[in-house]
Design an enzyme around this catalytic site. Sequence first.
Site, mmCIF file in Angstrom:
data_model
loop_
_atom_site.group_PDB
_atom_site.id
_atom_site.type_symbol
_atom_site.label_atom_id
_atom_site.label_comp_id
_atom_site.label_asym_id
_atom_site.label_seq_id
_atom_site.Cartn_x
_atom_site.Cartn_y
_atom_site.Cartn_z
ATOM 1 N N ASP A 224 26.666 1.432 114.161
ATOM 2 C CA ASP A 224 26.249 1.883 115.483
ATOM 3 C C ASP A 224 24.796 1.462 115.699
ATOM 4 O OD1 ASP A 224 28.682 3.563 115.897
ATOM 5 O OD2 ASP A 224 27.826 4.670 114.214
ATOM 6 N N ASP A 263 31.082 -1.083 116.650
ATOM 7 C CA ASP A 263 31.484 0.316 116.559
ATOM 8 C C ASP A 263 30.893 1.027 117.781
ATOM 9 O OD1 ASP A 263 32.628 2.635 115.684
ATOM 10 O OD2 ASP A 263 31.374 2.881 113.926
ATOM 11 N N ASP A 267 25.894 7.598 117.762
ATOM 12 C CA ASP A 267 26.681 8.662 117.137
ATOM 13 C C ASP A 267 25.767 9.828 116.793
ATOM 14 O OD1 ASP A 267 28.979 7.198 117.329
ATOM 15 O OD2 ASP A 267 29.418 7.158 115.181
ATOM 16 N N ARG A 322 34.226 7.239 125.888
ATOM 17 C CA ARG A 322 33.299 8.007 125.054
ATOM 18 C C ARG A 322 31.888 8.034 125.648
ATOM 19 N NH1 ARG A 322 34.806 6.461 118.749
ATOM 20 N NH2 ARG A 322 37.054 6.817 118.919
#
Length: 444
Positions: A224, A263, A267, A322
């Site tokens: 990430d 990815d 996060d 997301r």
Amino acid sequence: MNTSAWHGHATRRAVALAGCTALVLTLTAATAQARPGHHHPRDTARQTLPANDGWASHGTGTTGGSDAAPERVYTVTTWAAFKAALAVEGTAPRIIKVKGTVDAVSEGCEAFAAPGYDFDAYLEKYAPEVWGLDTDLSAEPDGSPEGLRRASAARQDQAIKANVPANTTIIGVGRDAGIKGASLQIKGVDNVIVRNLTFESPVDCFPQWDPTDGDQGNWNSEYDSAVVYGSTHVWLDHNTFTDGEHPDSAAPTHFGMLYQQHDGQLDIVRGADHVTASWNVFTEHDKTILIGNSDSESTAVGDRGHLRTTFHHNLFKDLVERAPRVRFGQVDVYNNHFVAGEDYAYSFGIGKESQLVAEHNAFTLPEGVSPAKVLKKWSEAPVTAAHNRVNGRGVDLIAVHNAEILAETLRSGAGWTPTLRTQVLPAWAVPLVVDHGAGAGRLR
């Protein structure tokens, strides 16, 4: 034509535009100020998170490296210098100023490949018609194509990850500062500020083929742009997160599946807490932001009561999903602008034990895309969604979701009321203000 009516319409429009402009100027001035008593208010590198500005202002607040001594202020122009500044011993406050674009993969993927690694040999051995779809590759020995892929991936992992210490401010200098191909690891620390940087998503040079992932197998990637892992009091402000030169649309297919080399962009996981993400741009990405990485009970023990995060005045543009997907945390999402592209799947993922509050946001959806898609139910959890507008009209996102997606009925009422907010705009004003002020290079 009724000229008096026309002039009346023009006058009202002028007044409305003037009001929007005033809001832009007011908010620009407000965000340029840190909380009272902070150091050097005109020096953005020493600004601290203002009081009541989201969850990161809770308790001790977030000051980053604002108190750094002169000898702990570093200006870097290369990836090696950036990592060296992070590695300087001690947790006393530090400021790292990034000038220009710092490239973590300037020598290309070939620089990470282990001796003997050959992607064509990998494709030949693990092709579904040869290997099948029933057995994963975890038992493959070190000398196999998969073993050499693992070794290559480990070399990239070591090279592109950068661990951020406590009490640190990382800030871009000017309008064109950025970090390319790296993964910022904010892991197990407290009090970090990251501002005014363009993050070009790291490209996983060595994705793994998993024949058992789904009905047709799948490519799985790592890295990430930024990971907040078990850390507290983190402020991410005026950054731009993008896939840049490597969009998924340009990726090839192998074994009939997209060769996925990305990815997430951000996060927030493993008990991280008290995070504010403000005035950022998240663009051109698939799986964008994950809050809480697993439904498993072992992970849940550390996540319950944590993962408290605020998103405000961010621009989410041309994303698939997301934005964010939430598990467990009390997450406040207000005054953001969501601009959907042709591949849009959803914005808010309602996951296990999540308590999402989404208010005063604006959504710009393409023709034919229903507001029912804004919310996606993954688990049974309550959600608050009020005072939002879609394509300029007020919409009850929960009601339209439940009316159109009968198999995913959502419960209204997240069970808590956010109090840590700065000035809250009406949703109609959000697109102009956010589009004008969000992203790297717009910090004042």
